[in-house]
Design an enzyme around this catalytic site. Structure first.
Site, PDB file in Angstrom:
ATOM      1  N   TRP A 184       3.333  -5.241  15.573  1.00 12.88           N
ATOM      2  CA  TRP A 184       3.819  -4.271  14.571  1.00 12.88           C
ATOM      3  C   TRP A 184       2.685  -3.648  13.761  1.00 12.88           C
ATOM      4  O   TRP A 184       1.790  -4.347  13.302  1.00 12.88           O
ATOM      5  CB  TRP A 184       4.768  -4.993  13.619  1.00 12.88           C
ATOM      6  N   ASP A 203       1.645   1.211   7.566  1.00 15.01           N
ATOM      7  CA  ASP A 203       0.793   2.165   6.831  1.00 15.01           C
ATOM      8  C   ASP A 203      -0.687   2.187   7.246  1.00 15.01           C
ATOM      9  O   ASP A 203      -1.306   1.125   7.385  1.00 15.01           O
ATOM     10  CB  ASP A 203       0.759   1.810   5.335  1.00 15.01           C
ATOM     11  N   SER A 225      -0.772  -2.546   1.222  1.00 11.28           N
ATOM     12  CA  SER A 225      -1.609  -1.347   1.368  1.00 11.28           C
ATOM     13  C   SER A 225      -2.645  -1.151   0.264  1.00 11.28           C
ATOM     14  O   SER A 225      -2.484  -1.654  -0.850  1.00 11.28           O
ATOM     15  CB  SER A 225      -0.718  -0.112   1.441  1.00 11.28           C
ATOM     16  N   GLU A 252       5.587   4.697  -3.493  1.00 12.65           N
ATOM     17  CA  GLU A 252       4.668   3.871  -2.731  1.00 12.65           C
ATOM     18  C   GLU A 252       3.471   4.738  -2.327  1.00 12.65           C
ATOM     19  O   GLU A 252       3.559   5.970  -2.269  1.00 12.65           O
ATOM     20  CB  GLU A 252       5.356   3.345  -1.469  1.00 12.65           C
TER      21      GLU A 252
HETATM   22  N1  DQQ Z   1       4.136  -0.730   3.094  1.00 15.42           N
HETATM   23  C1  DQQ Z   1       3.312  -1.747   2.534  1.00 15.42           C
HETATM   24  C2  DQQ Z   1       3.418  -1.585   1.062  1.00 15.42           C
HETATM   25  C3  DQQ Z   1       3.834  -0.171   0.920  1.00 15.42           C
HETATM   26  C4  DQQ Z   1       4.775   0.015   2.062  1.00 15.42           C
HETATM   27  C5  DQQ Z   1       3.758  -3.062   3.071  1.00 15.42           C
HETATM   28  C6  DQQ Z   1       4.984   1.462   2.427  1.00 15.42           C
HETATM   29  O1  DQQ Z   1       2.177  -1.853   0.434  1.00 15.42           O
HETATM   30  O2  DQQ Z   1       4.416   0.085  -0.323  1.00 15.42           O
HETATM   31  O3  DQQ Z   1       3.509  -3.130   4.445  1.00 15.42           O
HETATM   32  O4  DQQ Z   1       5.377   1.602   3.768  1.00 15.42           O
END
Ligand code: DQQ
Length: 559
Positions: free
Chosen positions: A46, A49, A110, A228
């Protein structure tokens, strides 16, 4: 013999990666015709971001949210890492941030990279801590002389930011690349939500280690839910050049992008550094269909960086799957990164233009070209001689005279709704015309990317759609149709469409990048037969193809 081949492959990988450790490529699931060939993704599992894109000592890097143990989103998430000399061919390096400390034990979410003076990259990322609370952490390269930035060391004093009192501790994430003001102070924005308003929370620091919360956010938007992955950067209004994130110049405009409700929404405006405020030129971010989006299809949690080599700003977004989680488990992989896109402001200063970076053209091989063909009402033209499932295709259609187009109804405010009711099979006057992609021989499966041309007062209003309603006969697949509006002067004479088709992904750029729509498609027929591509016109007015060029595309090492 087999052992020799394995050895050669291994050696190639070692040479490519300059002797550094690369990810295990064993057990890559076989016979997957939907698997993209020239989009960046790790060999398996998988991905979501894009994180911390950066250029360092001759090497481009892209980090990303990655589950090393399976092909579904499941914590703990790590930072995967790929590197490239040309942004097209990638090698996969070992994971760079792995959750193992109390401040990130439940995931390394992220974040971004900032280059500090002296060419020192530093990561700011969100850790999900032992209490499942989100905090911001810092990491630096172990060895600054390694252009591959393989090893990262987490700052022992982490976390360096914890959620303000008015933000729930699990609604506090995704720091931007930091920027330095004229006063020498660093700023960074972190995504969050207060009540139901999305916020870009502002922090300031003199030394990049000790950060203090600024009283007011950089910007906020009512009733949007959590923001986000904010991204905040200056843009030039005079040319297409990118600008370093810390550049200080009164003539620059700024882009604020935030991700919410499955879309990446942006606004262009001014940054009033003395008041620590972003002021949008227009309505700002409202959560309504009038918001500007990077991409009106599947494209989320994107991030840009300034490429100092070619003085440009480059954008990446996460393109999710649209088949089911069960399919993803069977495939053994899920999620890809978009083709890197150059991003700059339109001459009107009111929107961004995106275009696949020029390096993408290095992948072009077999070429076919057409010009002057007339597509009579309700007709199509097969584009043959290239592999229709791995193609870069660009077509320019002559615009009909404004007077002969239908009148636009100003009540039509949501292009996606309009495209969903007026699919490619609903005939109009000027349009639908465009491309039929990933089409089966009997047309039962096809993805139409097309335009309908209207006029409003003295201007064209062009509806661009990506119609997935017939993309697959399979059940359980998201077949949402997407749409965007493009407004144009009456004196324009062509409307162009470029689509990058890479098996299950179709990235489309309308009017030279003024509207972008990305779709994922999983046709049943494609397991057995080859795909076809057509130019089509299902309107009653004839349409002339001014030029059409299509190139088969090479595979890259991204796979
Ligand atoms: N994906 C991350 C977060 C973010 C989200 C977690 C956005 O940090 O807010 O995998 O797709």
């Amino acid at each position: 013999m087999k052992a020799t081949v394995v050895c050669v492959i291994y050696l190639c990988c070692v040479i490519l990666s300059n002797g550094k450790e690369i990810q295990d490529t064993s057990q890559i699931p076989k016979n997957q015709k939907g698997r993209p060939s020239f989009h960046l993704r790790p060999p398996k599992n998988w991905l979501n971001d894009p994180n911390g894109p950066v250029y360092y000592k001759g090497v481009y890097h892209l980090f990303y949210q990655y589950n090393p143990y399976g092909s579904v989103f499941k914590k703990p998430i790590v930072w995967g890492h790929s590197a490239s000399h040309d942004l097209v061919n990638w090698i996969h390096l070992k994971n760079s941030l792995i959750p193992k400390n109390s401040f990130d034990i439940n995931s390394c979410f992220s974040g971004s990279i900032t280059i500090l003076p002296g060419n020192k990259p530093v990561i700011l990322y969100t850790g999900v801590d032992a209490k499942n609370q989100q905090v911001q952490n810092l990491a630096t390269p172990k060895n600054l002389s390694d252009p591959f930035l393989i090893e990262w060391v987490k700052y022992p004093g982490n976390p360096i930011m914890t959620a303000p009192q008015w933000v729930k501790p699990n609604d506090f994430r995704d720091p931007t690349t930091a920027w330095k003001g004229k006063d020498g102070i660093w700023r960074v924005a972190v995504g969050g939500v207060k009540n139901d308003s999305g916020v870009a929370i502002l922090y300031r620091s003199k030394d990049f280690v000790h950060w203090s919360l600024h009283d007011d956010p950089l910007y906020y938007g009512k009733n949007t839910g959590i923001w986000e992955c904010p991204d905040f950067y200056p843009v030039s209004v005079n040319d297409r050049n990118g600008v370093d994130t810390s550049e200080v110049d009164m003539n620059l405009k700024y882009v604020l992008k935030v991700s919410f409700r499955a879309h990446d929404v942006y606004t262009i405006g001014r940054y009033e550094a003395d008041k620590e405020k972003f002021v949008p030129d227009g309505l700002g971010i409202t959560g309504n269909s009038s918001d500007l989006r990077y991409d009106y299809g599947k494209f989320y949690a994107s991030k840009t960086f300034f490429d100092s080599v070619k003085k440009r700003r480059i954008l990446w977004g996460w393109i999710n799957e649209s088949d089911s989680s069960t399919d993803d488990i069977n495939k053994g992989w899920a999620g890809i990164q978009s083709i890197p896109r150059r991003v700059y402001v339109s001459t009107t200063g009111t929107q961004l233009i995106q275009w696949p970076i020029e390096e993408t053209e290095r992948l072009r091989e077999k070429h076919v070209t057409y010009s002057g063909e007339k597509l009579r009402g309700k007709s199509l033209l097969e584009i043959s001689g290239i592999t229709a499932s791995q193609v870069d295709i660009e077509v320019s259609f002559k615009m009909p005279k404004l007077e002969v187009t239908e009148l636009f109804n100003p009540k039509w405010d949501d292009p996606q709704v309009l495209c969903s009711t007026n699919t490619a099979w609903v005939s109009g006057q000027a349009g639908p015309f465009g491309l039929l992609l990933m089409a089966s021989k009997d047309f039962k499966e096809q993805t139409a990317v097309f335009f309908r041309i209207f006029h409003n007062k003295n201007r064209y209003v062009i509806l661009m759609c990506s119609d997935q309603s017939r993309s697959s006969v399979r059940q359980g697949i998201d077949k949402t149709t997407y749409g965007a509006f493009i407004h144009m002067d009456r004196n324009v004479d062509v409307i162009s469409l470029r689509s990058l088709v890479d098996h299950s992904v179709i990235e489309s750029f309308g009017a030279k990048g003024r509207a972008c729509i990305t779709a994922r498609v999983y046709p049943q027929f494609y397991m057995e037969q080859e795909a076809r591509v057509y130019a089509f016109n299902n309107g009653t007015l004839d349409v002339v193809i001014e030029t059409l060029d299509a190139w088969g595309m090479k595979k890259t090492n991204g796979n």
